[in-house]
Design an enzyme around this catalytic site. Sequence first.
Site, PDB file in Angstrom:
ATOM      1  N   HIS A  57      42.549  54.369  36.432  1.00  0.00           N
ATOM      2  CA  HIS A  57      42.513  55.799  36.729  1.00  0.00           C
ATOM      3  C   HIS A  57      41.207  56.133  37.428  1.00  0.00           C
ATOM      4  CE1 HIS A  57      40.361  55.374  32.900  1.00  0.00           C
ATOM      5  NE2 HIS A  57      39.575  56.309  33.410  1.00  0.00           N
ATOM      6  N   HIS A  83      36.170  56.250  43.115  1.00  0.00           N
ATOM      7  CA  HIS A  83      36.437  54.818  43.049  1.00  0.00           C
ATOM      8  C   HIS A  83      37.305  54.526  41.834  1.00  0.00           C
ATOM      9  CE1 HIS A  83      33.172  55.197  40.157  1.00  0.00           C
ATOM     10  NE2 HIS A  83      33.604  54.073  39.620  1.00  0.00           N
TER      11      HIS A  83
END
Length: 191
Positions: free
Chosen positions: A44, A131
């Site tokens: 996630h 990221h």
Amino acid sequence: MTELHRTFIAVDLDPQLRDAILAIERDLETAGARVKWIRPTNLHFTLKFLGEIAVAQVARARIAAREAAGLTEPFRITLGTLGAFPSFRQPQVIWIGVSDGSKNLESLADRLDAALAKLRFPPERRAFRPHLTLARMRDVRAWGDLVRALERFRDVSVGSQVIDTMTVYKSRLSPQGSTYTALEEVPLGIH
């Protein structure tokens, strides 16, 4: 005694992109990467880590997530390019970046941080860098192998997904790894 929940707010990874990332991980392993991979179900984009907070604070975090989501229309991101923290030459955390849509993801994180600050959560001191954490280094003696593997697959292309929700999670740590429980899924763009 106050019950505490280890809490964070994140954007989930599309299941189809999870499969593409698993293929990249297999390629990296074949090329010599010896790292501890994040479980595919735990992949996630963390927008805000709140740490151990009381149940009342979790309720406030959910309110802030709804506010930030209501101010953000759904958008698309594209994943590509491998990277490492603190550096590519001494990787400790391996990640994949957002090539398209990163500004939208940054804006969502900023809106969330502002909404949380209004509810007395400390503001984030570091700038949000979109990221997806893939792995953590197991053994620094294998840096050379990992750096060579990362160089080989640096410009990887994963795919794209629509971001239309964010989720407030509770996290439980164990020797087997983290387990995440969704407390609330918040759709974007609903005022």
